[in-house]
Motif scaffolding. Structure first.
Motif, short mmCIF file in Angstrom:
data_model
loop_
_atom_site.label_atom_id
_atom_site.label_comp_id
_atom_site.label_asym_id
_atom_site.label_seq_id
_atom_site.Cartn_x
_atom_site.Cartn_y
_atom_site.Cartn_z
N ASN A 99 35.04 46.47 12.17
CA ASN A 99 34.53 45.28 11.50
C ASN A 99 33.79 44.34 12.43
O ASN A 99 33.13 43.40 11.99
CB ASN A 99 35.67 44.53 10.78
N GLN A 100 33.85 44.58 13.74
CA GLN A 100 33.09 43.76 14.67
C GLN A 100 31.59 43.97 14.51
O GLN A 100 30.79 43.10 14.86
CB GLN A 100 33.51 44.07 16.11
N GLU A 101 31.21 45.12 13.96
CA GLU A 101 29.78 45.40 13.76
C GLU A 101 29.23 44.69 12.54
O GLU A 101 28.06 44.91 12.18
CB GLU A 101 29.53 46.91 13.67
N ASN A 102 30.04 43.85 11.89
CA ASN A 102 29.49 42.99 10.86
C ASN A 102 28.56 41.95 11.47
O ASN A 102 27.78 41.32 10.75
CB ASN A 102 30.62 42.31 10.07
N ALA A 103 28.63 41.76 12.78
CA ALA A 103 27.61 40.99 13.49
C ALA A 103 26.44 41.93 13.74
O ALA A 103 26.57 42.90 14.48
CB ALA A 103 28.17 40.46 14.80
N PRO A 104 25.30 41.68 13.10
CA PRO A 104 24.19 42.63 13.21
C PRO A 104 23.78 42.95 14.64
O PRO A 104 23.43 44.10 14.94
CB PRO A 104 23.05 41.91 12.47
N ASP A 156 30.41 56.61 11.97
CA ASP A 156 31.75 56.90 11.47
C ASP A 156 32.44 55.61 11.02
O ASP A 156 32.23 54.55 11.61
CB ASP A 156 32.57 57.57 12.58
N SER A 157 33.25 55.71 9.97
CA SER A 157 33.97 54.55 9.40
C SER A 157 33.02 53.48 8.89
O SER A 157 33.21 52.28 9.14
CB SER A 157 34.95 53.96 10.44
N PHE A 158 32.02 53.90 8.14
CA PHE A 158 31.03 52.96 7.62
C PHE A 158 31.67 51.88 6.74
O PHE A 158 31.13 50.77 6.63
CB PHE A 158 29.96 53.71 6.82
N GLN A 159 32.82 52.18 6.12
CA GLN A 159 33.45 51.20 5.24
C GLN A 159 33.82 49.91 5.98
O GLN A 159 34.09 48.89 5.34
CB GLN A 159 34.70 51.79 4.57
N SER A 160 33.80 49.94 7.31
CA SER A 160 34.10 48.73 8.09
C SER A 160 33.02 47.68 7.96
O SER A 160 33.27 46.50 8.21
CB SER A 160 34.28 49.10 9.57
#
Length: 231
Positions: A99-104, A156-160
């Motif tokens: 979920n840290q990759e919610n920062a573009p 991987d784990s795109f749902q994050s």
């Protein structure tokens, strides 16, 4: 009541993420493990039919969407299919999303590392490029420096990813994939963007849970190989 004109009527939770991170947080050495290709477990049961189906889907400028709930072996199946291909393992690049990759900018940083283009991203962002433009510049740089050999990039784990700004970058990546790149997206959830045009262009393949489920013979083989199989 929140004023309509304050620009934060939607997606307030992602406002700070969309502004980017401090430079001190972008220490690439701390992110190396996130772009490392995982090892296939030594006791993973061979599934040649699934390997063949996944390998056949890997084509230039194509997105392969592997969707299934937790426990269906998405990541291991992708690794197994890549291992079964004739090309060497150097053609596989991997990003383990959180979920840290919610920062573009975090997503773009990991992408630039996986594609071995971190300097290009830093140059684009320092030049004031938007996230979308920075991604476009990365893909242009990739096209210029890559040879004709097809490379495979796994998300991987795109749902994050739940931030629309981050998922929009993945959508852009799907649309603008260079011919020398195939994208595999593994997720527990549906994609939050439409893929109709990609399907019409024959550049999108969906591998759903029904394809990952064990057949009857595979179920028998799994339990036969398990430590308690002969009990």
């Amino acid at each position: 009541m929140k004023p309509f004109s304050d620009g934060r009527a939607a997606n307030d939770e992602f406002q700070s993420a969309n502004k980017g991170l401090q430079r001190g947080e972008l220490v690439r050495d701390l992110l190396r493990q996130r772009v490392k290709v995982p090892d296939l477990p030594s006791d993973f049961m061979a599934r040649p039919n699934l390997d063949a189906q996944l390998a056949e889907a890997i084509r230039p400028a194509t997105t392969v969407f592997v969707e299934a709930p937790s426990g269906f072996g998405k990541s291991c199946s992708i690794l197994s299919a890549m291992k079964s291909r004739e090309s060497d393992s150097g053609g596989l690049r991997w990003i383990s999303l959180t979920n840290q990759e919610n920062a573009p900018v975090r997503f773009l940083t990991l992408l630039s590392m996986a594609l071995e283009l971190p300097e290009e991203l830093e140059s684009a962002l320092q030049g004031g490029a938007s996230f979308s433009d920075a991604l476009a510049m990365l893909l242009v740089a990739w096209s210029r420096q890559s040879d004709s050999a097809l490379q495979v990039l796994v998300l991987d784990s795109f749902q994050s990813l739940t931030n629309p700004a981050a998922t929009a970058l993945v959508h852009q990546l799907c649309r603008d994939l260079p011919k020398s790149l195939c994208l595999i997206v593994a997720s527990r959830c549906h994609l939050p963007f439409e893929t109709h045009n990609l399907e019409l262009e024959n550049r999108f393949v969906r591998i759903a849970s029904e394809f990952l489920e064990f057949s009857r013979s595979e179920t028998f083989e799994f339990f036969r190989q398990s430590p308690d199989g002969g009990g």
